[in-house]
Design a protein around this motif. Structure first.
Motif, short mmCIF file in Angstrom:
data_model
loop_
_atom_site.label_atom_id
_atom_site.label_comp_id
_atom_site.label_asym_id
_atom_site.label_seq_id
_atom_site.Cartn_x
_atom_site.Cartn_y
_atom_site.Cartn_z
N PHE A 83 -71.15 34.10 -16.15
CA PHE A 83 -70.98 35.39 -15.47
C PHE A 83 -70.21 35.20 -14.15
N VAL A 84 -70.63 34.23 -13.36
CA VAL A 84 -69.94 33.95 -12.08
C VAL A 84 -68.55 33.38 -12.34
N ARG A 86 -66.51 34.11 -14.52
CA ARG A 86 -65.57 35.18 -14.89
C ARG A 86 -65.36 36.19 -13.77
N SER A 87 -66.07 36.02 -12.64
CA SER A 87 -65.96 36.99 -11.55
C SER A 87 -64.63 36.85 -10.80
N ASP A 88 -64.18 37.95 -10.22
CA ASP A 88 -62.91 37.95 -9.47
C ASP A 88 -62.96 37.01 -8.27
N ASP A 89 -64.12 36.97 -7.58
CA ASP A 89 -64.25 36.09 -6.40
C ASP A 89 -64.09 34.63 -6.78
N LYS A 91 -62.57 33.42 -9.51
CA LYS A 91 -61.18 33.19 -9.95
C LYS A 91 -60.24 33.08 -8.76
N LYS A 178 -72.25 34.44 -1.30
CA LYS A 178 -71.97 35.75 -1.91
C LYS A 178 -72.47 35.86 -3.34
N VAL A 179 -72.22 34.83 -4.16
CA VAL A 179 -72.58 34.92 -5.58
C VAL A 179 -73.99 34.41 -5.87
#
Length: 198
Positions: A83-84, A86-89, A91, A178-179
């Protein structure tokens, strides 16, 4: 002091931290944007330390090819969940790190990876440059210069090319905060036309 939504928005844009964390940091700093940024950075580092022992087996690789096609980088960054990954942050982080590696050409990810014989060689060279001074002074000077050496050869200790007020370690700590997951830069390779691989 009243913390306005506009001020919270400015801090969020600057740090990418969650809105509530931005608001709390601004309240703690009496609305001072710079102090609030430092507060968020420190909190990110604390969260990073707490998460450091957790297993990070997911993640992604990223590549960067410089515009002249003479420098290329491949980097692997691990996290705890897909899940993380694939996150924008996440990437954005690996994209930034691969570009940073292309620009700065580090030799290692962390200082723990630097072989002992290289550290000893560096120390002996540094001691020669300050010969004649008292031993306790020599030790302090060598330690200071060794920190500079690490900031040149270790990716994690380097000032980030897009914002030299922070290191890659700071940037990583902010992302972890953040994540909420352990994230680590596992390995990288940098190719440059005409050069041997380090």
């Amino acid at each position: 002091m009243v913390i306005t939504a506009d001020l919270v928005k400015k801090l969020r844009e600057k740090t990418n931290a969650p809105m509530m964390d931005c608001k709390k940091a601004l309240e703690e700093s009496n609305g001072d944007l710079e102090t609030a940024t430092d507060i968020l950075r420190k909190k990110g580092q604390i969260v990073a330390l707490k998460k450091a022992g957790r297993c990070a087996k997911e993640g992604a690789t990223a590549s960067y090819i410089h515009s002249n096609s003479k420098i290329g980088v491949l980097v692997e960054v691990n996290c705890e969940t897909d899940f993380v990954a694939r996150s924008d942050d996440f990437k954005q982080f690996i994209k930034d790190v691969s570009m940073h590696i292309a620009a700065t050409s580090p030799s290692y990810v962390t200082r723990e990876e630097v072989p002992a014989h290289i550290i000893e060689k560096e120390k002996s060279i540094l001691k020669e440059t300050v010969k004649g001074k008292p031993d306790n002074v020599i030790e302090k000077i060598v330690q200071g210069k060794l920190e500079k050496f690490y900031s040149e050869v270790c990716l994690i200790d380097q000032p980030f090319v897009k914002d030299d007020k922070i290191t890659i370690k700071d940037y990583l700590g902010t992302l972890i905060g953040k994540v909420g997951e352990n994230i680590l830069i596992r390995r990288f390779v940098r190719f440059q036309v005409g050069e041997d691989i380090k």
